[in-house]
Design an enzyme around this catalytic site. Structure first.
Site, PDB file in Angstrom:
ATOM      1  N   GLY A  15       0.842  -1.207   0.000  1.00 15.15           N
ATOM      2  CA  GLY A  15       0.000   0.000   0.000  1.00 15.15           C
ATOM      3  C   GLY A  15       0.869   1.245   0.000  1.00 15.15           C
ATOM      4  O   GLY A  15       1.853   1.317   0.739  1.00 15.15           O
ATOM      5  N   ARG A  25      13.126  10.363  -3.400  1.00 16.33           N
ATOM      6  CA  ARG A  25      13.973  11.527  -3.719  1.00 16.33           C
ATOM      7  C   ARG A  25      15.288  11.467  -2.942  1.00 16.33           C
ATOM      8  O   ARG A  25      16.379  11.696  -3.493  1.00 16.33           O
ATOM      9  CB  ARG A  25      13.208  12.807  -3.373  1.00 16.33           C
ATOM     10  CG  ARG A  25      14.017  14.088  -3.453  1.00 16.33           C
ATOM     11  CD  ARG A  25      13.121  15.254  -3.029  1.00 16.33           C
ATOM     12  NE  ARG A  25      13.827  16.511  -2.962  1.00 16.33           N
ATOM     13  CZ  ARG A  25      14.485  16.947  -1.885  1.00 16.33           C
ATOM     14  NH1 ARG A  25      14.548  16.201  -0.802  1.00 16.33           N
ATOM     15  NH2 ARG A  25      15.089  18.122  -1.903  1.00 16.33           N
ATOM     16  N   ARG A  76       1.205  -5.242  -5.114  1.00 14.40           N
ATOM     17  CA  ARG A  76       1.478  -6.425  -4.284  1.00 14.40           C
ATOM     18  C   ARG A  76       1.640  -7.570  -5.277  1.00 14.40           C
ATOM     19  O   ARG A  76       0.692  -7.921  -5.962  1.00 14.40           O
ATOM     20  CB  ARG A  76       0.321  -6.681  -3.311  1.00 14.40           C
ATOM     21  CG  ARG A  76       0.154  -5.548  -2.293  1.00 14.40           C
ATOM     22  CD  ARG A  76      -0.886  -5.876  -1.229  1.00 14.40           C
ATOM     23  NE  ARG A  76      -0.898  -4.843  -0.196  1.00 14.40           N
ATOM     24  CZ  ARG A  76      -1.804  -3.877  -0.105  1.00 14.40           C
ATOM     25  NH1 ARG A  76      -2.793  -3.822  -0.969  1.00 14.40           N
ATOM     26  NH2 ARG A  76      -1.742  -2.979   0.857  1.00 14.40           N
ATOM     27  N   ASP A 107       5.907  -5.004   6.041  1.00 14.84           N
ATOM     28  CA  ASP A 107       6.467  -6.337   6.301  1.00 14.84           C
ATOM     29  C   ASP A 107       6.559  -7.193   5.036  1.00 14.84           C
ATOM     30  O   ASP A 107       7.534  -7.923   4.845  1.00 14.84           O
ATOM     31  CB  ASP A 107       5.608  -7.067   7.344  1.00 14.84           C
ATOM     32  CG  ASP A 107       5.874  -6.526   8.745  1.00 14.84           C
ATOM     33  OD1 ASP A 107       6.789  -5.705   8.907  1.00 14.84           O
ATOM     34  OD2 ASP A 107       5.145  -6.931   9.674  1.00 14.84           O
ATOM     35  N   GLY A 108       5.544  -7.120   4.165  1.00 14.49           N
ATOM     36  CA  GLY A 108       5.552  -7.899   2.919  1.00 14.49           C
ATOM     37  C   GLY A 108       6.744  -7.505   2.050  1.00 14.49           C
ATOM     38  O   GLY A 108       7.397  -8.363   1.441  1.00 14.49           O
ATOM     39  N   THR A 129       4.208   2.869   5.707  1.00 15.45           N
ATOM     40  CA  THR A 129       2.807   2.432   5.733  1.00 15.45           C
ATOM     41  C   THR A 129       2.032   3.360   6.651  1.00 15.45           C
ATOM     42  O   THR A 129       2.533   3.744   7.713  1.00 15.45           O
ATOM     43  CB  THR A 129       2.628   0.976   6.219  1.00 15.45           C
ATOM     44  OG1 THR A 129       1.242   0.765   6.538  1.00 15.45           O
ATOM     45  CG2 THR A 129       3.443   0.630   7.449  1.00 15.45           C
ATOM     46  N   ILE A 130       0.814   3.668   6.252  1.00 14.08           N
ATOM     47  CA  ILE A 130       0.011   4.546   7.106  1.00 14.08           C
ATOM     48  C   ILE A 130      -0.397   3.836   8.395  1.00 14.08           C
ATOM     49  O   ILE A 130      -0.828   4.477   9.346  1.00 14.08           O
ATOM     50  CB  ILE A 130      -1.262   5.058   6.385  1.00 14.08           C
ATOM     51  CG1 ILE A 130      -2.221   3.903   6.060  1.00 14.08           C
ATOM     52  CG2 ILE A 130      -0.898   5.864   5.146  1.00 14.08           C
ATOM     53  CD1 ILE A 130      -3.658   4.356   5.863  1.00 14.08           C
ATOM     54  N   ASP A 131      -0.281   2.501   8.427  1.00 17.81           N
ATOM     55  CA  ASP A 131      -0.783   1.736   9.582  1.00 17.81           C
ATOM     56  C   ASP A 131       0.100   1.848  10.829  1.00 17.81           C
ATOM     57  O   ASP A 131      -0.352   1.542  11.928  1.00 17.81           O
ATOM     58  CB  ASP A 131      -0.916   0.254   9.212  1.00 17.81           C
ATOM     59  CG  ASP A 131      -1.832   0.019   8.024  1.00 17.81           C
ATOM     60  OD1 ASP A 131      -2.699   0.880   7.768  1.00 17.81           O
ATOM     61  OD2 ASP A 131      -1.682  -1.017   7.348  1.00 17.81           O
ATOM     62  N   ASP A 133       2.269  -0.145  11.722  1.00 17.78           N
ATOM     63  CA  ASP A 133       2.225  -1.467  12.357  1.00 17.78           C
ATOM     64  C   ASP A 133       3.503  -2.293  12.140  1.00 17.78           C
ATOM     65  O   ASP A 133       3.464  -3.507  12.218  1.00 17.78           O
ATOM     66  CB  ASP A 133       1.005  -2.253  11.833  1.00 17.78           C
ATOM     67  CG  ASP A 133       1.089  -2.491  10.329  1.00 17.78           C
ATOM     68  OD1 ASP A 133       1.915  -1.859   9.657  1.00 17.78           O
ATOM     69  OD2 ASP A 133       0.303  -3.326   9.826  1.00 17.78           O
ATOM     70  N   ARG A 175      -5.512  -1.802   8.945  1.00 24.68           N
ATOM     71  CA  ARG A 175      -5.476  -3.264   8.746  1.00 24.68           C
ATOM     72  C   ARG A 175      -5.766  -3.980  10.062  1.00 24.68           C
ATOM     73  O   ARG A 175      -6.832  -3.808  10.602  1.00 24.68           O
ATOM     74  CB  ARG A 175      -4.118  -3.693   8.155  1.00 24.68           C
ATOM     75  CG  ARG A 175      -4.195  -5.039   7.458  1.00 24.68           C
ATOM     76  CD  ARG A 175      -2.872  -5.415   6.848  1.00 24.68           C
ATOM     77  NE  ARG A 175      -2.550  -4.632   5.691  1.00 24.68           N
ATOM     78  CZ  ARG A 175      -2.918  -4.942   4.445  1.00 24.68           C
ATOM     79  NH1 ARG A 175      -3.615  -6.024   4.220  1.00 24.68           N
ATOM     80  NH2 ARG A 175      -2.580  -4.189   3.439  1.00 24.68           N
TER      81      ARG A 175
HETATM   82  O1  F6P Z   1      -1.597  -1.160   4.719  1.00 23.94           O
HETATM   83  C1  F6P Z   1      -2.194   0.028   4.295  1.00 23.94           C
HETATM   84  C2  F6P Z   1      -3.673  -0.171   4.051  1.00 23.94           C
HETATM   85  O2  F6P Z   1      -4.213   1.067   3.627  1.00 23.94           O
HETATM   86  C3  F6P Z   1      -4.458  -0.733   5.218  1.00 23.94           C
HETATM   87  O3  F6P Z   1      -4.762   0.247   6.188  1.00 23.94           O
HETATM   88  C4  F6P Z   1      -5.659  -1.285   4.524  1.00 23.94           C
HETATM   89  O4  F6P Z   1      -6.217  -2.345   5.277  1.00 23.94           O
HETATM   90  C5  F6P Z   1      -5.095  -1.783   3.229  1.00 23.94           C
HETATM   91  O5  F6P Z   1      -3.868  -1.110   3.021  1.00 23.94           O
HETATM   92  C6  F6P Z   1      -5.973  -1.565   2.029  1.00 23.94           C
HETATM   93  O6  F6P Z   1      -5.367  -2.179   0.942  1.00 23.94           O
HETATM   94  P1  F6P Z   1      -5.816  -1.930  -0.573  1.00 23.94           P
HETATM   95  O7  F6P Z   1      -5.277  -0.599  -1.002  1.00 23.94           O
HETATM   96  O8  F6P Z   1      -5.200  -3.053  -1.310  1.00 23.94           O
HETATM   97  O9  F6P Z   1      -7.312  -1.932  -0.604  1.00 23.94           O
END
Ligand code: F6P
Length: 326
Positions: A15, A25, A76, A107-108, A129-131, A133, A175
């Site tokens: 994501g 950059r 992905r 992580d992926g 990642t915005i999460d 996590d 997530r």
């Molecule tokens: O990992 C970032 C994220 O935006 C999560 O918060 C969310 O669950 C997921 O990606 C959404 O994924 P996609 O853009 O594939 O719908």
């Protein structure tokens, strides 16, 4: 590798997150300052498999510091999960003469870097990642911008909820983690914040705070639901309406949280981490993830990093619950 680093590739995977462009950059310009050529790999690991790349010069990243999304596109990759896919990616690295890869993502992305590393390619990861996590780092690029975007929406929703004396149930991203939920819930003065990390007692955790707010004279309610919570926002809203008869509306903030110009914090962290990633490769290091420990920049072995765990800040969560209301 030492001084032998002549050319590296940079890719964004998973994501996207605001600040990815700022990190790209920094990678590109650090390379150029160090006399290293930089190649942008497009569409994540698919780009390595398919030889989808673009050479990066100083000007190619001009104006990117403030741009959301990723100029390298992201994906992905299913194919990269297979040995055959990985072999194709390695062949591209060999063909292009890439001595190392900087991978921006979660992580992926790091598992992908590990796979490349097993085939002898030097790798460094940068947490985007915005999460927020990723266990090895207290901060991931994009989190601050995403929280600010969500908060702006929540503040606006509150205006109309207040006018109509309604309950707003807002689902935020994250997530399986509640980092976004906790921060925007706290900053938005939510009545209720539901996180996937916490066991849910609907009466105690949802209905009772709404009753308490009503008893203290409040007639509108803000309920934040992190997307990993079982049932999601619609189920929470259904039960609130059923049990309290309060007029309730659901808003799923969704991908709006992933867009927009990065905040100062995300630009600064992305710039420094991007720079660090190149420095590590240039020093001959591999299998590292750049990270933050408090305010300090550190780096970890990828294997070690993937085995770490982190949870939401319980002290913050406790204070947020204590002060919940409007
Ligand atoms: O990992 C970032 C994220 O935006 C999560 O918060 C969310 O669950 C997921 O990606 C959404 O994924 P996609 O853009 O594939 O719908």
């Amino acid at each position: 590798m030492g001084n032998a680093v002549r050319r590296i590739g940079v890719l964004t995977s998973g994501g996207d997150a605001p600040g990815m462009n700022a990190a790209v950059r920094a990678v590109v310009r650090t390379c150029l300052k160090m006399g290293i050529e930089c190649v942008g790999i497009r569409r994540g690991y698919n780009g390595l498999i398919n030889g989808d790349f673009r050479p990066m010069d100083f000007d190619s990243v001009s104006g990117m510091l403030r741009r959301g999304g990723t100029m390298l596109y992201s994906a992905r990759s299913e194919e990269f999960m297979t040995e055959a896919g990985q072999q194709k990616a390695v062949n591209t690295c060999k063909l292009l003469g890439l001595d190392g890869i900087v991978g921006l993502g979660g992580d992926g992305t790091y598992r992908g870097l590990q796979a490349l590393s097993r085939h002898g390619i030097a790798v460094v990861g940068v947490p985007c990642t915005i999460d927020n996590d990723i266990a090895c780092t207290s901060y991931t690029i994009g989190f601050d911008t995403a929280c600010n975007t969500a908060l702006e929406c929540i503040d606006k929703l509150r205006d109309t909820m207040q006018s109509h004396e309604r309950c707003s149930v807002v689902e935020v991203m994250g997530r399986h983690a509640g980092f976004v939920g906790l921060d925007v819930g706290m900053a938005g003065g939510a009545t209720v914040v539901l996180l996937p990390e916490e066991q849910l007692d609907f009466n105690e955790d949802v209905l009772e705070p709404i009753r308490q707010a009503r008893l203290s004279g409040i007639t509108h309610y803000m309920v934040i639901v992190a997307e990993g919570v079982e049932g999601g926002a619609y189920e929470v809203a259904r039960r609130i309406t059923e049990e309290t008869a309060v007029d309730t509306r659901v808003t799923i903030l969704g991908h709006v949280q992933r867009g927009g110009a990065p905040t100062t914090k995300d630009r600064v962290v992305a710039t420094y981490m991007g720079h660090e990633a190149v420095r590590l490769l240039a020093e001959g290091q591999t299998n590292r993830i750049v990270a933050m420990r408090g305010d300090e920049y550190v780096d970890y072995d990828i294997e070690e990093a993937l085995n770490m765990t982190k949870g939401v800040n319980q002290k913050l969560y406790g204070v947020m619950r204590m002060l919940a209301g409007q």
